[in-house]
Enzyme design. Sequence first.
Site, PDB file in Angstrom:
ATOM      1  N   GLU A  18       8.388  74.565   9.058  1.00 51.53           N
ATOM      2  CA  GLU A  18       7.560  74.968  10.246  1.00 51.53           C
ATOM      3  C   GLU A  18       5.921  74.191   9.834  1.00 51.53           C
ATOM      4  O   GLU A  18       4.906  73.937  11.182  1.00 51.53           O
ATOM      5  CB  GLU A  18       7.203  76.677  10.654  1.00 51.53           C
ATOM      6  CG  GLU A  18       8.536  77.039  11.241  1.00 51.53           C
ATOM      7  CD  GLU A  18       9.068  77.419  10.309  1.00 51.53           C
ATOM      8  OE1 GLU A  18       9.465  77.131   8.958  1.00 51.53           O
ATOM      9  OE2 GLU A  18      10.037  77.974  10.244  1.00 51.53           O
ATOM     10  N   LEU A  19       5.928  74.042   8.794  1.00 48.49           N
ATOM     11  CA  LEU A  19       4.513  74.356   8.716  1.00 48.49           C
ATOM     12  C   LEU A  19       4.037  72.591   8.459  1.00 48.49           C
ATOM     13  O   LEU A  19       3.389  72.143   9.424  1.00 48.49           O
ATOM     14  CB  LEU A  19       3.941  73.952   7.102  1.00 48.49           C
ATOM     15  CG  LEU A  19       2.824  74.265   6.422  1.00 48.49           C
ATOM     16  CD1 LEU A  19       1.519  75.087   7.765  1.00 48.49           C
ATOM     17  CD2 LEU A  19       2.434  74.756   5.062  1.00 48.49           C
ATOM     18  N   LYS A 135       0.200  64.185 -10.186  1.00 48.16           N
ATOM     19  CA  LYS A 135       1.469  65.492 -10.001  1.00 48.16           C
ATOM     20  C   LYS A 135       0.934  66.904 -11.292  1.00 48.16           C
ATOM     21  O   LYS A 135       0.096  66.567 -12.087  1.00 48.16           O
ATOM     22  CB  LYS A 135       2.218  64.602 -11.440  1.00 48.16           C
ATOM     23  CG  LYS A 135       3.350  63.621 -10.693  1.00 48.16           C
ATOM     24  CD  LYS A 135       4.385  63.404 -11.235  1.00 48.16           C
ATOM     25  CE  LYS A 135       5.002  62.932 -10.530  1.00 48.16           C
ATOM     26  NZ  LYS A 135       6.476  63.445 -10.198  1.00 48.16           N
ATOM     27  N   GLY A 456      11.798  44.784  -4.371  1.00 49.11           N
ATOM     28  CA  GLY A 456      13.546  45.401  -4.395  1.00 49.11           C
ATOM     29  C   GLY A 456      13.649  46.022  -2.255  1.00 49.11           C
ATOM     30  O   GLY A 456      14.150  45.409  -1.877  1.00 49.11           O
ATOM     31  N   ASP A 623      15.180  49.675 -11.820  1.00 50.88           N
ATOM     32  CA  ASP A 623      14.310  50.584 -12.202  1.00 50.88           C
ATOM     33  C   ASP A 623      13.969  51.941 -12.623  1.00 50.88           C
ATOM     34  O   ASP A 623      14.260  52.738 -12.744  1.00 50.88           O
ATOM     35  CB  ASP A 623      14.552  50.623 -10.158  1.00 50.88           C
ATOM     36  CG  ASP A 623      14.046  49.587  -9.585  1.00 50.88           C
ATOM     37  OD1 ASP A 623      13.308  48.857 -10.230  1.00 50.88           O
ATOM     38  OD2 ASP A 623      13.705  49.790  -8.376  1.00 50.88           O
ATOM     39  N   GLU A 629       6.761  59.926 -15.750  1.00 59.94           N
ATOM     40  CA  GLU A 629       6.439  61.483 -15.440  1.00 59.94           C
ATOM     41  C   GLU A 629       7.147  62.231 -16.217  1.00 59.94           C
ATOM     42  O   GLU A 629       6.630  63.203 -16.125  1.00 59.94           O
ATOM     43  CB  GLU A 629       6.778  61.077 -14.236  1.00 59.94           C
ATOM     44  CG  GLU A 629       7.803  61.169 -13.228  1.00 59.94           C
ATOM     45  CD  GLU A 629       7.432  60.664 -11.725  1.00 59.94           C
ATOM     46  OE1 GLU A 629       6.285  60.035 -11.410  1.00 59.94           O
ATOM     47  OE2 GLU A 629       8.345  62.215 -10.944  1.00 59.94           O
ATOM     48  N   CYS A 667       5.828  52.212 -11.510  1.00 59.74           N
ATOM     49  CA  CYS A 667       4.972  52.037 -10.029  1.00 59.74           C
ATOM     50  C   CYS A 667       3.994  52.968 -10.462  1.00 59.74           C
ATOM     51  O   CYS A 667       3.963  53.272 -10.060  1.00 59.74           O
ATOM     52  CB  CYS A 667       5.470  52.146  -9.260  1.00 59.74           C
ATOM     53  SG  CYS A 667       7.114  53.598  -8.593  1.00 59.74           S
ATOM     54  N   HIS A 718       0.076  49.899  -1.863  1.00 56.97           N
ATOM     55  CA  HIS A 718      -0.545  51.336  -1.052  1.00 56.97           C
ATOM     56  C   HIS A 718      -1.335  51.144   0.032  1.00 56.97           C
ATOM     57  O   HIS A 718      -2.124  52.007   0.944  1.00 56.97           O
ATOM     58  CB  HIS A 718      -0.366  52.007  -1.684  1.00 56.97           C
ATOM     59  CG  HIS A 718       0.846  52.155  -2.797  1.00 56.97           C
ATOM     60  ND1 HIS A 718       0.189  51.902  -4.384  1.00 56.97           N
ATOM     61  CD2 HIS A 718       1.276  53.183  -2.532  1.00 56.97           C
ATOM     62  CE1 HIS A 718       1.761  51.943  -4.257  1.00 56.97           C
ATOM     63  NE2 HIS A 718       2.060  52.864  -3.701  1.00 56.97           N
ATOM     64  N   CYS A 750       4.941  47.106  -6.156  1.00 57.72           N
ATOM     65  CA  CYS A 750       6.497  48.131  -6.277  1.00 57.72           C
ATOM     66  C   CYS A 750       6.808  47.721  -4.879  1.00 57.72           C
ATOM     67  O   CYS A 750       6.604  47.071  -3.855  1.00 57.72           O
ATOM     68  CB  CYS A 750       5.490  49.515  -5.799  1.00 57.72           C
ATOM     69  SG  CYS A 750       7.222  50.715  -5.704  1.00 57.72           S
TER      70      CYS A 750
END
Length: 776
Positions: A18-19, A135, A456, A623, A629, A667, A718, A750
């Site tokens: 819903e949000l 992150k 890619g 990749d 991360e 990336c 981006h 990327c």
Amino acid sequence: MTVRVATLGFPRIGGRRELKKALESFWAGNSSEAELLETAAALRKENWTRQKEQGADIIPSNDFSLYDHVLDTSALVGAVPEIYGHKGGKVDLTTYFAMARGRQVSGEHPAHDQSHDCSCQHQHATDVPAAEMTKWFDTNYHFLVPEFKAGQSFRLSSTKIIDDYKEAKAQGIETRPVLLGPVSFLLLGKAHGAAFNKLDLLPALLPVYHEVLQALHQAGAEWVQIDEPTLVLDLDDAARKAFAHAYQSLNKAVPGIKLFLTTYFGGLGDNLETALSLPVQGLHIDLVRAPQQLNDVVAKARPDLLLSLGVIDGRNIWKADLSKIIAQIAPIAEKRDIIVAPSCSLLHTPIDLERETQLDAEVKNWLAFAVQKIAELATIAKALNQGHESVKAILDASDAAVQSRKASTRIHNQEVKKRAAQKDAKLTQRQSPFPTRQKAQEDALKLPLFPTTTIGSFPQTKEVRQARARHAKKELSTQDYVAFLKKETESAIKWQEEVGLDVLVHGEFERNDMVQYFGEKLSGFVFTKHAWVQSYGSRYVRPPIIFGDVSRPAAMTLDWWQYAQSCSKKPVKGMLTGPVTILNWSFVRDDQPRSETCRQIAFAIRDEVQDLEKAGCGVIQIDEAALREGLPLRRKDWQHYLDWAVESFRITASGVQDKTQIHTHMCYSEFNDIIEAIAAMDTDVISIETARSKMELLEAFTHHKYPSEIGPGVYDIHSPRVPSVEEMVELLRAAEKKVSRRQLWVNPDCGLKTRNWAEVRPAIANMVKAAEILRG
Ligand code: GLN
Ligand code: ZN
């Protein structure tokens, strides 16, 4: 002694997303602010009621956020960078969303429009750019990085935390408001302008925290959950002192309110003494990530310190072994009052397993989502408070589920285990060292200097997405869908030939997501229909669930590669997702080390690599977008992770001949601290993201005399901007100063799936021209 159940935070997105719908409709101008706020209030009410129904005694408020809780904290203390033109007073929604998403005239591109499979900073060219996103510790949730400048002031600029507390109270629900602690808030931010120590801002920040605590106290709050997750990181003495100073100050300024210091995502380790010395009344610890800290904490904690034990995994989706947990904490519960809780906020889990009506029943019986996890906690508490008998049936069912997971042949495949256990050094070693391979590849591929390629994917246009959706709904037959994808692939190949690229790609039109695509073809994975978790803002992802030993029943990408190669004489790259990335973007089984699961995936991908080679594919890209991360939060744990991550990658890549060129793509941009591991992957070519940083990132590669070939991105994908030839030439000339000509490839940052063809066509044409100019 009594045991109570607490939750530290609940998913905000709503069981039916819903949000997301409310936000996106509001941003598109299709609904009013009042309507958005109404949806938000309804979600809060539902979340509180639900947690209560499941048996939570201590329920959080202010864990809800319209976009991000760190951004909420910036708004709370008035940390709004100047560019947003905030004039003091309350931070309104327009300013809040400008920080979250940027503000622009055309309103055409939302600031953060990346799919989750990219760890870059998601920003667009806007009139006012969005704040940087990064992150949240080692989760896949992204927060908006607070931005500070030297000597800045703070002022209470939002009443959200107080409003939410009162809102729950009015509904008859007493909550424990959640507040991101002052030290973590500063440490998570970035210093803007001249360098200074962020912790120097603490004296200016604390008075706002005093005010907030005072207001909560006045509103009737007994406890405040104050999150200081940075206490599980490597801290220096200055940071430890800042903690001592901050909490003495809070305690002194508002003695009436009790603070529940909350830590998660790891053990306190060498910060344990610091944490235990703070004048707080409660302490939450993560016992899923760091079970070993339990005894130490219990032994050293003041007798009057209320302990909250994070015994249920807030970051994964498995049912807990309730009997084991109960046995473990029973001796503690005999001596002191305790709270049992999820290890961290449930933000990182999907909401309700019951909605997964189509999930395989056996697998479903092994799972627990947020709602089920609270029920598990309630069972633990009841068993300890009223004896096992009071929950016997539930415990029996839980034991049975645990047993069935241990024994199921759906999970355990002896052949896969045996293969993954092989330790033969040849499995991780290419036939020859890089210089020999480079020669063989030059002979085989005959590429020019500065070879051009892409990463890619090509634009996932509306047509592509619609065809996929219609195929999923069975409105489009598989035959027609495949024919459509072939047409797309063929025209992408033709265009790449025309524009003059050297190494072509098939375009990845058949892939919904770079991890899901492979997960759906491997055994050991299941997929859900509704198990969304928030990635950032209104972006949610549905990670695959790796429940069992992983193997590859059949080739996964061969058809598409073969078809694409049949359309051209130029080399077409085989395109695969690496094992570490598949692992890091999934919910991973918790009954064996992650390294083992990764190794199993590695063997499956290795087979795919070899199949591609056998079919004549001479260039294969694996990749590893998410390798970095996955780094553990503590430095001391890095090497172990990097060792097995690199080893897994090498398993995938080492089965090929010298003349087969192995690429990888990452990336992101920070390589300095992991460059040795990157080199140890022993790839022939690596492409990285460098367009924004103007090749600064190549520094790491120069410094370490990186041996093999590199494609530093020259096109910032981006941004909708089309970079000019000159601009890319300049970037390449800068790159040439750092690594040798013979090492350099020319490619975008990327994949291009989020862009449209009108941008991609001229940008790639310019990129090819730039390469030609460099060749002279
Ligand atoms: N091959 C993928 C693509 O081009 C890589 C994406 C990524 O690394 N995030 O889309
Ligand atoms: Zn990428």
